[in-house]
Motif scaffolding. Structure first.
Motif, short mmCIF file in Angstrom:
data_model
loop_
_atom_site.label_atom_id
_atom_site.label_comp_id
_atom_site.label_asym_id
_atom_site.label_seq_id
_atom_site.Cartn_x
_atom_site.Cartn_y
_atom_site.Cartn_z
N GLN A 13 0.81 -1.22 0.00
CA GLN A 13 0.00 0.00 0.00
C GLN A 13 0.85 1.27 0.00
N ASP A 14 1.97 1.22 -0.70
CA ASP A 14 2.88 2.37 -0.78
C ASP A 14 3.18 2.66 -2.25
N ALA A 15 2.26 3.36 -2.90
CA ALA A 15 2.35 3.58 -4.34
C ALA A 15 3.60 4.36 -4.72
N GLU A 16 3.92 5.38 -3.96
CA GLU A 16 5.09 6.20 -4.30
C GLU A 16 6.37 5.37 -4.26
N LYS A 17 6.51 4.54 -3.25
CA LYS A 17 7.71 3.71 -3.12
C LYS A 17 7.77 2.67 -4.24
N ASN A 18 6.62 2.10 -4.59
CA ASN A 18 6.59 1.12 -5.68
C ASN A 18 6.92 1.77 -7.03
N GLU A 39 0.17 -7.66 -11.06
CA GLU A 39 -1.13 -7.12 -10.69
C GLU A 39 -0.97 -6.16 -9.52
N MET A 40 -1.77 -5.07 -9.51
CA MET A 40 -1.74 -4.07 -8.44
C MET A 40 -0.31 -3.75 -8.02
N PHE A 41 0.51 -3.42 -9.01
CA PHE A 41 1.94 -3.26 -8.76
C PHE A 41 2.27 -2.02 -7.93
N THR A 42 1.34 -1.12 -7.74
CA THR A 42 1.62 0.06 -6.90
C THR A 42 1.28 -0.15 -5.43
N THR A 43 0.55 -1.24 -5.10
CA THR A 43 0.04 -1.39 -3.73
C THR A 43 0.09 -2.80 -3.17
N GLY A 44 0.18 -3.82 -4.02
CA GLY A 44 -0.14 -5.17 -3.60
C GLY A 44 -1.64 -5.38 -3.69
#
Length: 254
Positions: A13-18, A39-44
């Motif tokens: 759940q850390d879009a900026e870090k991803n 899938e959902m690569f910005t957050t899990g």
């Protein structure tokens, strides 16, 4: 066509870090034509869309557009998106020439995805550099009718957060989809553990139209898989073994 499948950990759940993490990985793989993210690569794979979903015009799409233009390649993967009053698991396809999206059709009810997200209703085929790609997300893999090749694609892409306990099903079904559809298959899964303590072994693969692996990953290891998809070989095999000509006619209803 040269493709890269990025099997990676995801920061929960850390879009900026991803996005920062994937910016580096994409730069390291910028010598290919297509890069596929999980899938959902910005957050899990989160069932808290009210916390993690971004607007349809949110930061991830322009970020992908910038990277695609900078590296002259196409990039695809899915993101939680808030659009028209509901949440969707949206798979973006972005190239230097433009973008489109596919909203995940089959929602994973065992995790309650159907209670938090709206299902998509249409398949999406996109053409790029002479190959036709069918976009699919994770649980879609279990529903072969929806992905049945009607002579409208050459490559089937599955982006996933597919848990380790069901890894045998993942690998088996990827191979089956390639064989039954006379198609290349790219299956990209994550590794590591998510915020709910669920483990992922990856088992990403790039498979040819005979069901033979062109590239396969080491389980549990972040890895960039590379392969070349040869359309000439695909078309020659379809001509030699035209099983698609004996397929049953059918239509899909929403």
């Amino acid at each position: 066509m040269k493709v890269a499948a990025l099997q990676t950990v995801l920061y929960w759940q850390d879009a900026e870090k991803n996005r920062a993490y994937f910016s580096e990985l994409i730069a390291d793989n910028a010598d290919v034509d297509l890069i596929v993210l999980p899938e959902m690569f910005t957050t899990g794979f989160s069932m808290q869309p009210e916390l993690i979903a971004e607007p349809a015009d949110g930061p991830t799409l322009p970020w992908l557009q910038s990277l695609a233009a900078q590296h002259d390649c196409a990039i695809t993967g899915s993101v939680a998106v808030a659009d028209k009053g509901h949440y969707v698991n949206r798979m973006y396809w972005v190239s230097p020439d433009g973008h489109c999206h596919y909203d995940k059709r089959h929602l994973f009810r065992m995790a309650g995805e159907h209670e938090h997200y709206q299902p998509g209703s249409e398949r999406k085929i996109v053409e790029y550099k002479g190959l036709r790609f069918c976009l699919q997300v994770c649980y879609d893999l279990r529903f072969p009718v929806f992905s049945r090749n009607r002579n409208d694609y050459d490559v089937l892409i599955y982006v996933a957060n597919w848990p380790e306990p069901r890894r045998h099903a993942w690998s088996s079904l990827l191979t089956a989809r390639a064989i039954e559809n006379l198609s290349f298959v790219i299956g990209v899964n994550r590794v590591g553990e998510d915020g709910n303590g669920i483990p992922y072994s990856g088992d990403s693969a790039i498979i040819d139209f005979k069901g033979q692996p062109l590239a396969s990953s080491r389980p549990h290891e972040p890895e960039s898989l590379r392969a070349t998809l040869d359309k000439t070989e695909l078309m020659a095999f379809r001509e030699k073994f035209p099983a698609h000509l004996d397929a049953d006619d059918f239509s899909l209803k929403g």
